[in-house]
Write a protein that holds these residues in place. Structure first.
Motif, PDB file in Angstrom:
ATOM      1  N   GLU A  68      44.708  48.312 -56.778  1.00 38.52           N
ATOM      2  CA  GLU A  68      45.398  48.915 -57.912  1.00 38.52           C
ATOM      3  C   GLU A  68      46.898  48.901 -57.648  1.00 38.52           C
ATOM      4  O   GLU A  68      47.336  49.071 -56.513  1.00 38.52           O
ATOM      5  N   PHE A  69      47.653  48.676 -58.713  1.00 41.84           N
ATOM      6  CA  PHE A  69      49.103  48.562 -58.569  1.00 41.84           C
ATOM      7  C   PHE A  69      49.777  49.833 -59.058  1.00 41.84           C
ATOM      8  O   PHE A  69      49.472  50.347 -60.129  1.00 41.84           O
ATOM      9  N   HIS A  70      50.705  50.337 -58.257  1.00 41.99           N
ATOM     10  CA  HIS A  70      51.470  51.535 -58.598  1.00 41.99           C
ATOM     11  C   HIS A  70      52.927  51.108 -58.803  1.00 41.99           C
ATOM     12  O   HIS A  70      53.600  50.738 -57.838  1.00 41.99           O
ATOM     13  N   PRO A  71      53.407  51.133 -60.041  1.00 44.99           N
ATOM     14  CA  PRO A  71      54.787  50.684 -60.284  1.00 44.99           C
ATOM     15  C   PRO A  71      55.805  51.595 -59.622  1.00 44.99           C
ATOM     16  O   PRO A  71      55.572  52.799 -59.449  1.00 44.99           O
ATOM     17  N   ALA A  72      56.932  51.015 -59.247  1.00 43.04           N
ATOM     18  CA  ALA A  72      58.025  51.791 -58.653  1.00 43.04           C
ATOM     19  C   ALA A  72      58.682  52.642 -59.726  1.00 43.04           C
ATOM     20  O   ALA A  72      58.610  52.339 -60.922  1.00 43.04           O
ATOM     21  N   LYS A  73      59.321  53.716 -59.313  1.00 43.46           N
ATOM     22  CA  LYS A  73      60.036  54.540 -60.285  1.00 43.46           C
ATOM     23  C   LYS A  73      61.210  53.741 -60.852  1.00 43.46           C
ATOM     24  O   LYS A  73      61.776  52.869 -60.184  1.00 43.46           O
ATOM     25  N   GLU A  74      61.553  54.028 -62.078  1.00 47.49           N
ATOM     26  CA  GLU A  74      62.574  53.248 -62.775  1.00 47.49           C
ATOM     27  C   GLU A  74      63.969  53.464 -62.203  1.00 47.49           C
ATOM     28  O   GLU A  74      64.794  52.553 -62.188  1.00 47.49           O
ATOM     29  N   HIS A  75      64.236  54.663 -61.745  1.00 42.69           N
ATOM     30  CA  HIS A  75      65.601  55.007 -61.340  1.00 42.69           C
ATOM     31  C   HIS A  75      65.667  55.134 -59.820  1.00 42.69           C
ATOM     32  O   HIS A  75      64.921  55.885 -59.211  1.00 42.69           O
TER      33      HIS A  75
END
Length: 234
Positions: A68-75
């Motif tokens: 499963e992929f966990h996206p990085a935070k945007e900021h």
């Protein structure tokens, strides 16, 4: 959950063999055996789960059965921090900043720096260990050490902040720091930034901030900054 790390794992990986050192740790220290479940991240947001198909002191093979992929935070938070005279203090900063949540670190060589070299491989291992311990799936990026002048010459987006000890018109970090924004934060060496460096930073658009009334060590100032950034972005 216990987390393992390898930058060799991708979404296409179905079977993975740990290094001899890690295999020995898994088998002898953790007493894992065939059939046991392991969780692995590649430090880029991918979390894999699998089970051990073969294990001895020299080789541990795991078959991956879910990803499963966990996206990085945007900021992003980018800390540019001068290495401390005592190396263990900087290592402490790296460990705690990773646990709190930091995205990028650049060691900077300043006019008053007493330490002029770093142990990049050791620093990387500390970051990896702290990421695993805190159950995160994104490994902070550690950049090579650069001079202060080289660093601020680069164009950066978001808020640009500098903490220094000179008497000047500074606002508290709580007043200035904006949530949901990319942040680049400069923290100087034990002898602080030189007046010339402060002037250069201000001309490049860095805003001077206060971290409170107490004079803080380099690593403490960096951790305070990370903590406040984390709190306002919760």
């Amino acid at each position: 959950m216990q987390l393992f790390y390898s930058n060799l794992i991708t979404e296409a990986t179905n079977e993975f063999t740990f290094s001899r050192e890690e295999s020995k740790h898994i088998t002898k220290v953790l007493r894992k055996k065939e059939g046991d479940t392991l969780h692995i991240t590649n430090g880029l947001g991918l979390l894999c789960k699998g089970f051990i198909t073969f294990s001895n002191l020299n080789k541990c093979i795991i078959e991956l059965d879910s990803k499963e992929f966990h996206p990085a935070k945007e900021h992003k938070l980018h800390m540019a921090v001068a290495p401390t005279k005592m190396n263990d203090r900087y290592e402490w900063f790296l460990e705690k900043a990773t646990e709190i949540g930091i995205d990028e670190i650049t060691p900077i060589l300043c006019d008053h720096s007493e330490r002029k070299s770093i142990k990049s491989e050791r620093f990387e291992r500390i970051l990896q260990s702290a990421m695993k311990q805190s159950l995160q799936y994104h490994l902070p990026k550690l950049n090579p050490m650069v001079s202060f002048s080289e660093f601020i010459a680069q164009n950066r987006k978001g808020q640009l902040l500098i903490a220094h000890c000179e008497e000047s018109n500074k606002k508290s970090i709580q007043e200035i720091l904006k949530p949901k924004n990319n942040i680049t934060f400069l923290i100087g060496p034990e002898g602080d930034f030189s007046p010339t460096e402060i002037e250069k930073a201000l001309k490049k658009g860095y805003l001077p901030v206060s971290l409170g009334n107490n004079r803080l060590r380099t690593e403490t100032a960096a951790i305070v900054s990370c903590s406040i950034h984390s709190l306002i972005n919760q």
